[in-house]
Design a protein around this motif. Structure first.
Motif, PDB file in Angstrom:
ATOM      1  N   THR A  20       0.846  -1.304  -0.018  1.00 33.35           N
ATOM      2  CA  THR A  20      -0.120   0.126  -0.101  1.00 33.35           C
ATOM      3  C   THR A  20       0.952   1.349  -0.049  1.00 33.35           C
ATOM      4  O   THR A  20       0.631   2.096  -0.730  1.00 33.35           O
ATOM      5  CB  THR A  20      -0.971   0.055   1.276  1.00 33.35           C
ATOM      6  OG1 THR A  20      -1.647  -1.073   1.396  1.00 33.35           O
ATOM      7  CG2 THR A  20      -1.964   1.168   1.175  1.00 33.35           C
ATOM      8  N   LEU A  21       1.902   1.182   0.819  1.00 31.11           N
ATOM      9  CA  LEU A  21       2.743   2.461   1.000  1.00 31.11           C
ATOM     10  C   LEU A  21       3.644   2.554  -0.369  1.00 31.11           C
ATOM     11  O   LEU A  21       4.066   3.596  -0.756  1.00 31.11           O
ATOM     12  CB  LEU A  21       3.668   2.319   2.273  1.00 31.11           C
ATOM     13  CG  LEU A  21       2.940   2.551   3.561  1.00 31.11           C
ATOM     14  CD1 LEU A  21       3.792   2.063   4.659  1.00 31.11           C
ATOM     15  CD2 LEU A  21       2.464   3.784   3.813  1.00 31.11           C
ATOM     16  N   ALA A  22       3.948   1.520  -0.905  1.00 33.47           N
ATOM     17  CA  ALA A  22       4.682   1.547  -2.129  1.00 33.47           C
ATOM     18  C   ALA A  22       3.853   2.369  -3.308  1.00 33.47           C
ATOM     19  O   ALA A  22       4.597   3.289  -3.986  1.00 33.47           O
ATOM     20  CB  ALA A  22       5.312   0.235  -2.639  1.00 33.47           C
ATOM     21  N   LEU A  23       2.822   1.900  -3.244  1.00 34.05           N
ATOM     22  CA  LEU A  23       1.886   2.534  -4.317  1.00 34.05           C
ATOM     23  C   LEU A  23       1.515   3.769  -4.284  1.00 34.05           C
ATOM     24  O   LEU A  23       1.470   4.682  -4.923  1.00 34.05           O
ATOM     25  CB  LEU A  23       0.589   1.624  -4.627  1.00 34.05           C
ATOM     26  CG  LEU A  23      -0.042   1.943  -5.920  1.00 34.05           C
ATOM     27  CD1 LEU A  23       0.715   1.855  -7.152  1.00 34.05           C
ATOM     28  CD2 LEU A  23      -1.244   1.015  -6.372  1.00 34.05           C
ATOM     29  N   ALA A  24       1.368   4.211  -2.875  1.00 41.18           N
ATOM     30  CA  ALA A  24       0.837   5.498  -2.394  1.00 41.18           C
ATOM     31  C   ALA A  24       2.289   6.429  -2.800  1.00 41.18           C
ATOM     32  O   ALA A  24       2.171   7.641  -3.396  1.00 41.18           O
ATOM     33  CB  ALA A  24       0.649   5.428  -0.902  1.00 41.18           C
ATOM     34  N   THR A  25       3.435   5.879  -2.511  1.00 44.13           N
ATOM     35  CA  THR A  25       4.427   6.685  -2.720  1.00 44.13           C
ATOM     36  C   THR A  25       4.608   6.961  -4.512  1.00 44.13           C
ATOM     37  O   THR A  25       5.111   8.153  -4.608  1.00 44.13           O
ATOM     38  CB  THR A  25       5.766   5.666  -2.206  1.00 44.13           C
ATOM     39  OG1 THR A  25       5.683   5.654  -0.865  1.00 44.13           O
ATOM     40  CG2 THR A  25       7.052   6.573  -2.628  1.00 44.13           C
ATOM     41  N   LEU A  26       4.576   5.921  -5.152  1.00 45.51           N
ATOM     42  CA  LEU A  26       4.537   6.165  -6.324  1.00 45.51           C
ATOM     43  C   LEU A  26       3.613   7.309  -7.163  1.00 45.51           C
ATOM     44  O   LEU A  26       3.857   8.006  -7.812  1.00 45.51           O
ATOM     45  CB  LEU A  26       4.305   4.713  -7.208  1.00 45.51           C
ATOM     46  CG  LEU A  26       5.554   3.675  -7.037  1.00 45.51           C
ATOM     47  CD1 LEU A  26       5.211   2.552  -7.777  1.00 45.51           C
ATOM     48  CD2 LEU A  26       6.743   4.418  -7.772  1.00 45.51           C
ATOM     49  N   VAL A  27       2.392   7.306  -6.456  1.00 44.47           N
ATOM     50  CA  VAL A  27       1.452   8.093  -6.775  1.00 44.47           C
ATOM     51  C   VAL A  27       1.821   9.484  -6.492  1.00 44.47           C
ATOM     52  O   VAL A  27       1.700  10.556  -7.214  1.00 44.47           O
ATOM     53  CB  VAL A  27       0.068   7.985  -6.183  1.00 44.47           C
ATOM     54  CG1 VAL A  27      -1.137   9.162  -6.420  1.00 44.47           C
ATOM     55  CG2 VAL A  27      -0.511   6.702  -6.758  1.00 44.47           C
ATOM     56  N   ARG A  28       2.595   9.927  -5.233  1.00 43.59           N
ATOM     57  CA  ARG A  28       3.122  10.898  -4.925  1.00 43.59           C
ATOM     58  C   ARG A  28       4.018  11.573  -5.755  1.00 43.59           C
ATOM     59  O   ARG A  28       4.568  12.642  -6.239  1.00 43.59           O
ATOM     60  CB  ARG A  28       3.630  11.024  -3.377  1.00 43.59           C
ATOM     61  CG  ARG A  28       2.448  10.867  -2.270  1.00 43.59           C
ATOM     62  CD  ARG A  28       3.359  10.997  -1.083  1.00 43.59           C
ATOM     63  NE  ARG A  28       2.378  10.900   0.185  1.00 43.59           N
ATOM     64  CZ  ARG A  28       2.623  11.497   1.158  1.00 43.59           C
ATOM     65  NH1 ARG A  28       3.806  11.841   1.785  1.00 43.59           N
ATOM     66  NH2 ARG A  28       1.860  11.326   2.415  1.00 43.59           N
ATOM     67  N   LEU A  29       5.049  10.300  -6.199  1.00 45.39           N
ATOM     68  CA  LEU A  29       6.135  10.693  -7.183  1.00 45.39           C
ATOM     69  C   LEU A  29       5.609  11.127  -8.546  1.00 45.39           C
ATOM     70  O   LEU A  29       6.217  12.001  -9.251  1.00 45.39           O
ATOM     71  CB  LEU A  29       7.375   9.492  -7.191  1.00 45.39           C
ATOM     72  CG  LEU A  29       7.599   9.073  -5.939  1.00 45.39           C
ATOM     73  CD1 LEU A  29       8.792   7.798  -6.018  1.00 45.39           C
ATOM     74  CD2 LEU A  29       8.652  10.113  -5.169  1.00 45.39           C
ATOM     75  N   ARG A  30       4.596  10.268  -8.987  1.00 42.70           N
ATOM     76  CA  ARG A  30       3.997  10.733 -10.161  1.00 42.70           C
ATOM     77  C   ARG A  30       3.660  12.121 -10.343  1.00 42.70           C
ATOM     78  O   ARG A  30       3.745  12.988 -11.242  1.00 42.70           O
ATOM     79  CB  ARG A  30       2.835   9.668 -10.574  1.00 42.70           C
ATOM     80  CG  ARG A  30       2.419   9.815 -12.025  1.00 42.70           C
ATOM     81  CD  ARG A  30       1.259  10.979 -12.176  1.00 42.70           C
ATOM     82  NE  ARG A  30       0.415  10.880 -11.011  1.00 42.70           N
ATOM     83  CZ  ARG A  30      -0.670  10.064 -10.778  1.00 42.70           C
ATOM     84  NH1 ARG A  30      -1.055   9.219 -11.572  1.00 42.70           N
ATOM     85  NH2 ARG A  30      -1.638  10.259  -9.588  1.00 42.70           N
ATOM     86  N   ASP A  31       2.971  12.611  -9.233  1.00 50.26           N
ATOM     87  CA  ASP A  31       2.653  14.128  -8.986  1.00 50.26           C
ATOM     88  C   ASP A  31       3.662  15.115  -8.999  1.00 50.26           C
ATOM     89  O   ASP A  31       3.410  16.188  -9.185  1.00 50.26           O
ATOM     90  CB  ASP A  31       1.572  14.010  -7.687  1.00 50.26           C
ATOM     91  CG  ASP A  31       0.384  13.383  -7.717  1.00 50.26           C
ATOM     92  OD1 ASP A  31      -0.218  12.842  -9.122  1.00 50.26           O
ATOM     93  OD2 ASP A  31      -0.494  13.176  -6.907  1.00 50.26           O
TER      94      ASP A  31
END
Length: 305
Positions: free
Chosen positions: A165-176
């Motif tokens: 969960t944290l890995a995907l949330a991190t990627l979404v933040r990085l995408r932004d």
């Protein structure tokens, strides 16, 4: 079109499936802590992490206004081919990076890569958004400094359960932030994708204490925030992903949904469903778990080229 779950099931030797079924039949079903008192007791009873040779480097990342302990594993026999960012599981309120030392030492050698394990802050002492803040800070530091520090800018990320969960949330933040493309892949094991109790799987875990510990301060109607429940995120522009889940996992439906949403958003996604396997199965002492981990290692190795 006929959609059959059997078509998604990983090809595993029949004897491994039979052995796994025997293992789970003889294993008492577990449950998580029901309140803070039980959580403290469970933490106290947790065995000390097993030591590994050579041991990891222990450092602190100072970034984005936070100080985050990390454990760094370097491969023997030469410079690393890439850097893998590991986020441990444990329901956002249990475990530590050190409890993944054995896996991460083996992963570093298997991939011939560096592995950076994040000791993010735990709930309920540090509820959301502390954990994703810590993970994002370390990911950003790798984006900025991996090549200078490790001699390679090739990055991957992964985790299990809450760590996924944290890995995907991190990627979404990085995408932004416009830097998610610096990661070549994400290996996500049985992620907890909905903490809002709006999906079938989400409703099955709605009464679990880990949700209260992690996001109890967030109103129910706000728990569909992508940073909390990535299933509701804009998932476009993310790196290739491997989703691994067991056919007996309580979160199976949400993992199927997440794979579909990632694919519909235009991402490269592979889903592997392992038979006779419940939540957390890759951490269990079965040959089937070893097969799944070998497959994850191979997929990650391909991301490093």
């Amino acid at each position: 079109m006929r959609f059959a779950l059997e078509a998604l099931v990983a090809d595993v030797p029949a004897e491994q499936i039979a052995a796994a079924r025997d293992f789970y039949r003889s294993r008492a079903p577990g449950r998580g802590p029901a309140d803070f008192a039980e959580l403290k007791e469970a933490r106290a009873k947790k065995p000390a992490p097993r030591s590994v040779v050579p041991p990891p480097l222990e450092e602190t990342v100072e970034a984005a206004g936070v100080s985050v302990p990390v454990r760094i594993f370097l491969p023997s026999g030469g410079p690393p081919r890439g850097v893998h960012l590991d986020l441990h599981g444990g329901g956002f309120f249990m475990d530590s990076a050190a409890h993944s030392d054995v896996r991460n030492r083996a992963l570093s050698e298997a991939l011939h890569s560096a592995v950076v394990a994040v000791d993010y802050r735990l709930a309920p002492e540090h509820p959301w958004p502390a954990a994703p803040d810590d993970c994002e800070a370390v990911a950003l530091r790798l984006v900025e400094q991996a090549e200078a520090r490790f001699g390679t800018a090739r990055l991957t990320i992964g985790g299990s359960s809450a760590g996924a969960t944290l890995a995907l949330a991190t990627l979404v933040r990085l995408r932004d932030r416009g830097v998610a493309d610096r990661f070549a892949g994400a290996a996500l094991r049985f992620g907890t994708w909905d903490l809002s109790a709006r999906t079938p799987s989400g409703r099955l875990i709605a009464d679990e204490y880990f949700i209260q510990a992690y996001v109890g301060h967030v109103p129910d109607h706000d728990r569909t925030r992508p940073d909390i429940s990535p299933l509701y995120a804009d998932l476009s522009g993310l790196p290739p992903a491997l989703l691994v889940v067991g056919s007996e996992d309580i979160l199976l439906e949400d993992n199927l949904t997440m794979a579909g949403r990632l694919s519909a958003a235009g991402n490269d996604v592979e889903l592997r469903v392992y038979p006779a396997s419940p939540h957390g199965f890759t951490g269990h002492p079965t040959a089937l778990a070893a097969t799944a981990l070998d497959g994850i290692n191979s997929w990650l190795s391909e991301r490093f080229g």
